[in-house]
Write a protein that holds these residues in place. Sequence first.
Motif: not given
Length: 680
Positions: A447-453, A462-470, A472-484
Motif C-alpha cells: 500500500e505504499k512506495e519506497g525501496t527494499f534491499t 516498490l510500487h503501490r498496488i492498492v490504497e491503504p485500508v481505513g 492506515a498511513k505509511p510508517d515514514w509519514w507516522i515517524i515524521q509526524e511524531i518527529a515534527k
Amino acid sequence: TREEETKKITSICPYCGVGCAIDYYVSGNEIIYAKGSPNGVNKGDDCIKGRYGWQFVHSEERLKKPLIKRNGKFEEVTWDEALNFVASRLKEIKEKYGAESIAGLSSAKCTNEENYLFQKFMRIVVGTNNVDHCARLCHASTVVGLFKVFGSGAMTNSLEDLENDAELYFVIGSNTTHAHPVIGTMIKRSVKGRGAKLIVADPRDIELAEYSDIHMRQRPGTDVALINGMMNVIVSHGLEDREFVENRTEGYEKLKEIVKKYTPEYVEKLTGVPKEDIIKAAVLYATHRSAIIYAMGITQHTSGTGNVASLANLALLTGNVGKRGTGVNPLRGQNNVQGAGDMGALPNVLPGYAKLGTRKAREIEKIWGGKIPEKDGLTVVEMMHAASKGVIKAMYIMGENPAVSDPDQKHVIQGLKNLEFLVVQDLFMSETAQLADVILPAASSLEKEGTFTNTERRVQLLHRIVEPVGKAKPDWWIIQEIAKRMGADWNYENPKDIFEEIRKVVPQYSGITYERIEKFGLQWPCPDKNHEGTKILHEDIFPTPNGLARFSPYEYKPPAEEPDEEYPFVLTTGRTYEHFHTGTLTRKIDGFNELIPEAFVEIHPEDADNLGVEDGDCIEVESRRGKIKVKAKIARIKKGVVFIPFHFAESAANVLTIDSLDPEAKIPELKVAAVRLKKC
Ligand code: SF4
C-alpha cells in the motif's frame, strides 16, 4: 468482466529476503490474484507466500484507526490526538528520565526510507542510539563474522551467478526450500538440470537433503567443529588454494595451527557426523567451484560469529571467493533485513555502517543538522532486560512482534508490561500491540512506495498496488509526524525525498536513483550514477586496510545449554513453508491455516517410541524457562533433537528458548535449548 477490468502492477514480495518481483492483478482497490514476475530476480518463479500471501492486505482484522488505551481498553482516536499524545509522552519521559530511558525497534519489514527515518528519529529527535531491529535475532553474527574476515558483512555473490556457475552448493543451517523457496528451487534445478553437486549440513532431513551427495546431520551447536574438521582435511590433503592464500589473505599460519587438532575422528565425536562424510565433503568442496549458502541454523548461536567466520575461512582457504558461482552467501530472512542494517537501524553504527564518533559521523551530523550521541545503544535482548529492570521506561516498536519472536518469551512480556509507555505501529493487533498504550495503524508494503534491499544487496523499488485500508498511513509519514511534534523541522514529501538524503549519507547507495531502479534493482556498492552496481564482492581486493582478507579461526565452544539427565533433548526452532515468523501476516490467511493450523514438534521415531508417543499425540515440551503443548510429528530428524516452528503464539517455541548471547554479535541462541518431553 472483472478479469478484463484488472490491471497489472509489479512490486516486491512482502515476505523473505529473496526479494521476488510479483505481478499483482488489481480490480478497483482489491488484489484479485498474483504470480511471480518474469522481470525480477526470480524470473517468473514464486512460492506459496508470494502467490497467495498478499491476502492479509484485505483481512478484516487490519488495524484501521489509531487507538489509545484508556482504563485497560483501546479507544479509537483521530490521528492528531494519537500523534500529539505519543509526542507528549515521549517528551515527558525524556525530560524526566533522560533520552537513554527510551528505546526503539525498527523493522526489516519496513522500507529503507522508513528504517532510515526511524533511526534518525531515535538518534536526533529522541537523542539515543537505543535502536535495533530483528537482524539482531537473525543475521547480527553475519555482519560481525563476515566483516572480520572480508571487511564487509554482506552476501558476496548474486543469485544469477550462483544459478549458472556454481559447481557445488554447500548448504548449511538453511532449510532453503521452506525459508527461501525460490532459491531452494534454483538449487534443485541446478542439481537435477546441470549436475551441480550438493552438500547439506542439517540435523533435520530437510527437502534438499534428498537431492544431496552428502547429508551431514551435525548436533545443533557444533558447526565450528564441523567446519574446522573440513579445513583440517583440506590442509592435510594439500587441497588449499596456495596462490589465493598467499596473494589475497593473511593469518594462514594461525588458522593451520588451530584446525590441526580437528581431525575427522575428533570432529565425529563432537558433531556426530561420520568421519568418512567429513572427509568426502571437504574434498568435494575444495575441488569444485563452490558456493556456501547459509541461514539462521548458522547464525542463531552463542557461537554465531564463530560459525560465520569459519565458513568465510573455509571459502578463503580454497579460493572460493570473488568469483562467479562461489562465495559466502547468507540468506536474509525478512524482505528488508539487508536494507534495515544498511540504513543504520542498529545501536552501534550509523547508515552505511559508519561508526559512532568518527569523522563520517560528523559528516552525517552536518547533513542531519543535529548531534548524534556517541555511546553505543542497547541491542534487542538488552532492551528487554533493561525494561524488566525499569531502566528503559518507554519503547517505540515499529512492525515487530517481540512478544512472540524473542527468546525467553515470559521475560520479554514482563519487560514490555513494566514500561511506563509503549507505542506500537503495526498492521494487526499483534501480541506486542495488545500490551501497548497507543497503537498506530500502518500501511503494508503493498500500500505504499519506497525501496527494499534483498539478500543479494539489490535495491528494488516498490510500487503501490492498492490504497491503504481505513486510516492506515505509511510508517515514514507516522515517524515524521511524531518527529515534527517533538520539534524536528522535517518536510519529506514522499519516500523519494528521503531516498535522495540516503544517497548523500550512505556511499554504497550514492549512484542509485528511483529512476534507475524503476524496472529492475541495482546491487550496492553503486558509488555513482554511471556505475552498474556490484554483482560480486571482493573480485580484486577486500575492503580491509591492506586489501587482504583476514583468516579468523575459532575454537569450538559448546552451546550455552547442553542436554542433561533432567532435560535430555535438544530443541531447535525455525520456519515452515506455509507460515512466516510470528504468523502476524500468514495466520490471517485461511488457506495457509488449513495447511498448517497449529504448532508441532518433530521427533525421531525411536525417541517417540521410547516416550510411547504416536504421530498426532499431544506432547508437553518443557525447558528451564517454561512449557508448551504441541502435536507430535514423527519425522526424520537426528535422534535426541526436536524441532518446533516459531509461528504460533498459543504454543510459542520461544517460551522454551534461551536468551544467552553470542558475545560479539549479541545474537541469542535460538537454535539450541535443552528440553524434556512427555505425553500430555
Ligand atoms: Fe516471496 Fe521469498 Fe517466496 Fe520469493 S521466495 S515469493 S520473496 S516468500
